[in-house]
Design an enzyme around this catalytic site. Structure first.
Site, PDB file in Angstrom:
ATOM      1  N   GLY A  74     -88.088  34.740 -81.645  1.00 51.72           N
ATOM      2  CA  GLY A  74     -87.989  34.455 -83.076  1.00 51.72           C
ATOM      3  C   GLY A  74     -89.266  33.900 -83.688  1.00 51.72           C
ATOM      4  O   GLY A  74     -89.404  33.909 -84.916  1.00 51.72           O
TER       5      GLY A  74
ATOM      6  N   HIS B  15     -81.091  29.045 -87.309  1.00 53.96           N
ATOM      7  CA  HIS B  15     -81.965  30.220 -87.399  1.00 53.96           C
ATOM      8  C   HIS B  15     -83.407  29.805 -87.652  1.00 53.96           C
ATOM      9  O   HIS B  15     -83.994  30.164 -88.660  1.00 53.96           O
ATOM     10  CB  HIS B  15     -81.490  31.145 -88.523  1.00 53.96           C
ATOM     11  CG  HIS B  15     -80.079  31.625 -88.324  1.00 53.96           C
ATOM     12  ND1 HIS B  15     -79.235  31.926 -89.359  1.00 53.96           N
ATOM     13  CD2 HIS B  15     -79.376  31.861 -87.192  1.00 53.96           C
ATOM     14  CE1 HIS B  15     -78.074  32.327 -88.874  1.00 53.96           C
ATOM     15  NE2 HIS B  15     -78.125  32.291 -87.557  1.00 53.96           N
TER      16      HIS B  15
ATOM     17  N   GLY C 241     -85.414  38.015 -77.146  1.00 55.06           N
ATOM     18  CA  GLY C 241     -86.722  38.609 -76.867  1.00 55.06           C
ATOM     19  C   GLY C 241     -86.957  38.764 -75.376  1.00 55.06           C
ATOM     20  O   GLY C 241     -87.396  39.824 -74.901  1.00 55.06           O
TER      21      GLY C 241
END
Ligand SMILES: Cc1cc2nc3c(=O)[nH]c(=O)nc-3n(C[C@H](O)[C@H](O)[C@H](O)COP(=O)(O)OP(=O)(O)OC[C@H]3O[C@@H](n4cnc5c(N)ncnc54)[C@H](O)[C@@H]3O)c2cc1C
Ligand code: SF4
Length: 549
Positions: free
Chosen positions: A508, A475, A19
């Site tokens: 995320g 994740h 990001g």
């Protein structure tokens, strides 16, 4: 208050992962003066570790003088693996770049906030081009074994080569060739083609992995972005009013000095939080508690997703083939509609992760499974003492193992809260709560056992999963999910933080549904979309605020 009342920067970006690097690149392109503040170190092929036994250059625990790029955080509900470096998780990631199925836009809190299915394909295309995503041409022995096992259990037709962000040699040519910038018309750095050493998760020492410091961040720095490495953001607060319309001050400390030296203060018109799901949640909880950003939504920390993941594997003692060869994740299969398994590897000699491995044991979590696990080890040790020793001792693990990364697209989430611990009530910590995400995925265990049987190996799993029923994930997503207002989200569909002006989150933490596939491409594409709404500097009225959709 910072001494300097002129704005030092137009945008401060906190964190340099997927990001953050997208934000830095797109903002410098639009003429903004950008600072990227990154807690981790800068890595080059020369200073990356050779193996995972070089703990001080692999693991991140600066207070213990471990200044690597990989971190593990242990919570009651989940063990989170993540990156920490200039380039964020891209330095340690396995380069798998998958687009999730369209159905994810109909799930979770982002459903209905935008016409995702129409808007996102163009951003996935841009992200894929920037990250140099190609279909993997290098199948190593582990990938071929995965295919054989998938064929034998009737799911061979689902076998696929991963899409990967690796510069692969042209068909029929050997890797290791230096080539002029193949991606950005000469604006990017020279690169070397992949030699299939399997070392992607230890950082690529050959310049073949498309890490962010070789694409987005490289271009951002070339256009003037300043990267402050080994610098941790500890405070962000509005300069004059309560909503940040007059800009922010950002305070930092050195992240690698033992005594909190190297304090700095920057002023900026706008802020982008890109410290990852875990990092942004933790920082925002601190700032909300301290009163620096009290209007952050109470939804902070809600809907944290782990991709419903389970790490299992197979070790084949004395394997004739070197299973560490290939790229870190070369292929995958779908063993049923919801369950996806990828073949993962560490490079030869990087055996430290094996210390968390043990014999796979079936059964629902709880005391019965722990007893079953002890019985398994005792029986194995009594019946096959030498083989048991060879399986459980660490040396040679990477050469002899196929790690099976299992992900499920079923929606399940936990929450993160900011709480005092009963045994340490002096300050608050990030703690997990909610219903545990299952660590026992019967279909995946069955697949690992068939794999072991067919290859003469032994099925393995992770000690924390068996002993504490705690799954592990690389994740971690969510925690600052999108919503229609402050009551049902932390950001709106343009990633603007509710309650503040010119404040954004691009990482995320804004992912608002379980993707069921590796998330970096989605984080990159979402950030591309978020940055597409920011006007060039000459048109910016500096009054950007979250709205209801
Ligand atoms: C071993 C491993 C393998 C993986 N393989 C894959 C894969 O193959 N494919 C895939 O899609 N994903 C993979 N992932 C996951 C992927 O790395 C992450 O999903 C991704 O990096 C998240 O991107 P992000 O932008 O949210 O944050 P990150 O990339 O994690 O970047 C956040 C950055 O912010 C910095 N930061 C945090 N707090 C602060 C602070 N207070 N001040 C300053 N800086 C701060 C951190 O140091 C970090 O560098 C893997 C992860 C791991 C650990
Ligand atoms: S396999 Fe080796 S050379 Fe290829 S990208 Fe991974 S680390 Fe680099």
């Amino acid at each position: 208050m910072c001494a300097n009342q002129q704005f030092d920067f137009d945008f401060v970006v906190i964190g340099s992962g997927f990001g953050g690097s997208v934000a830095a690149h797109r903002l410098t392109e639009k003429g903004y003066r950008v600072a990227v503040i990154e807690m981790g170190r800068r890595w080059t092929p020369e200073n990356l570790p050779r193996t995972s036994w070089s703990l001080h250059r692999w693991f991140w625990r600066p207070k213990l003088a471990l200044r690597g790029f990989f971190n593990m955080r242990f919570f009651r509900h989940v063990t989170i693996l993540h990156g920490c470096a200039v380039g964020g998780g891209s330095i340690t990631y396995a380069t798998t770049m998958l687009r999730p199925p369209d159905k994810i836009w109909d799930m979770g809190s982002w459903c209905g906030l935008a016409d995702w299915k129409r808007e996102m394909p163009q951003h996935y295309d841009t992200a894929s081009r920037m990250l140099g995503v190609v279909t993997n041409r290098i199948l190593g022995p582990s990938d071929l074994l995965l295919k054989t096992v998938a064929d034998s259990v009737g799911v061979g037709h689902t076998f696929y080569r991963t899409n990967t962000a690796v510069l692969q040699p042209p068909e029929g040519q050997a890797g290791g060739q230096l080539v002029p910038d193949p991606f950005f018309g000469g604006e990017g750095p020279d690169r070397t083609t992949c030699i299939a050493c399997g070392g992607c998760m230890m950082g690529c020492r050959h310049g073949a992995k498309n890490t962010l410091d070789l694409n987005y961040l490289y271009l951002a720095e070339k256009r003037g972005a300043r990267v402050f490495a080994e610098t941790r953001v500890v405070d962000v607060k509005p300069l004059a009013d309560s909503v940040g319309a007059e800009g922010y001050e950002v305070r930092t400390v050195s992240s690698t000095s033992l005594f909190g030296r190297g304090k700095q203060c920057f002023t900026t018109r706008a802020v982008v939080f890109s410290a990852s799901s875990l990092g942004t949640m933790e920082l925002l909880f601190q700032l909300k508690e301290r009163g620096s950003l009290p209007q952050i939504s109470d939804l902070l920390g809600r809907y944290v997703r782990t991709n419903s993941e389970s790490l299992i594997g197979v070790r084949i003692p004395g394997s004739r083939e070197d299973l560490s060869k290939g790229i870190a994740i070369g292929s995958g299969v779908f063993i049923d509609e919801h369950t996806h398994i990828e073949a993962v590897r560490y490079p030869s000699g990087s055996d430290a992760m094996s210390l968390l491995g043990t014999l796979l044991t079936n059964g629902r979590p709880g005391p019965a499974r722990i007893l079953g696990w002890i019985a398994n080890i005792v029986t194995s040790a009594l019946c096959h003492p030498i083989r048991t020793f060879r399986i459980l001792q660490p040396f040679g693990w990477a050469r002899e193992s196929v790690i099976l990364l299992c992900m499920q697209a079923l929606d399940a989430h936990i929450d993160m809260r900011w709480k005092r611990l009963w045994f340490w009530p002096f300050r608050r910590f990030l703690v997990s709560q909610g219903r545990k995400v299952p660590t026992y995925i019967p279909a995946a265990n069955e697949f690992a056992q068939k794999f072991a049987k067919l290859t003469g190996g032994v099925a393995m799993s992770m000690v924390p999963e068996i002993l504490f029923n705690v799954p592990s994930t690389a994740h971690c997503l969510g925690g600052c999910v999108m919503g229609n207002s402050r009551t049902d989200g932390v950001v709106d569909s343009h990633h603007r933080v509710f309650g503040y002006r010119n404040m954004y989150i691009c990482d995320g933490s804004v992912v608002s549904a379980n993707l069921g596939v590796n998330p970096s491409l989605t984080i990159t594409a979402l950030s591309e979309r978020a940055m597409s709404f920011i006007p060039p500097i000459s048109e910016n009225r500096w009054n950007d605020t979250a709205t209801k959709s």
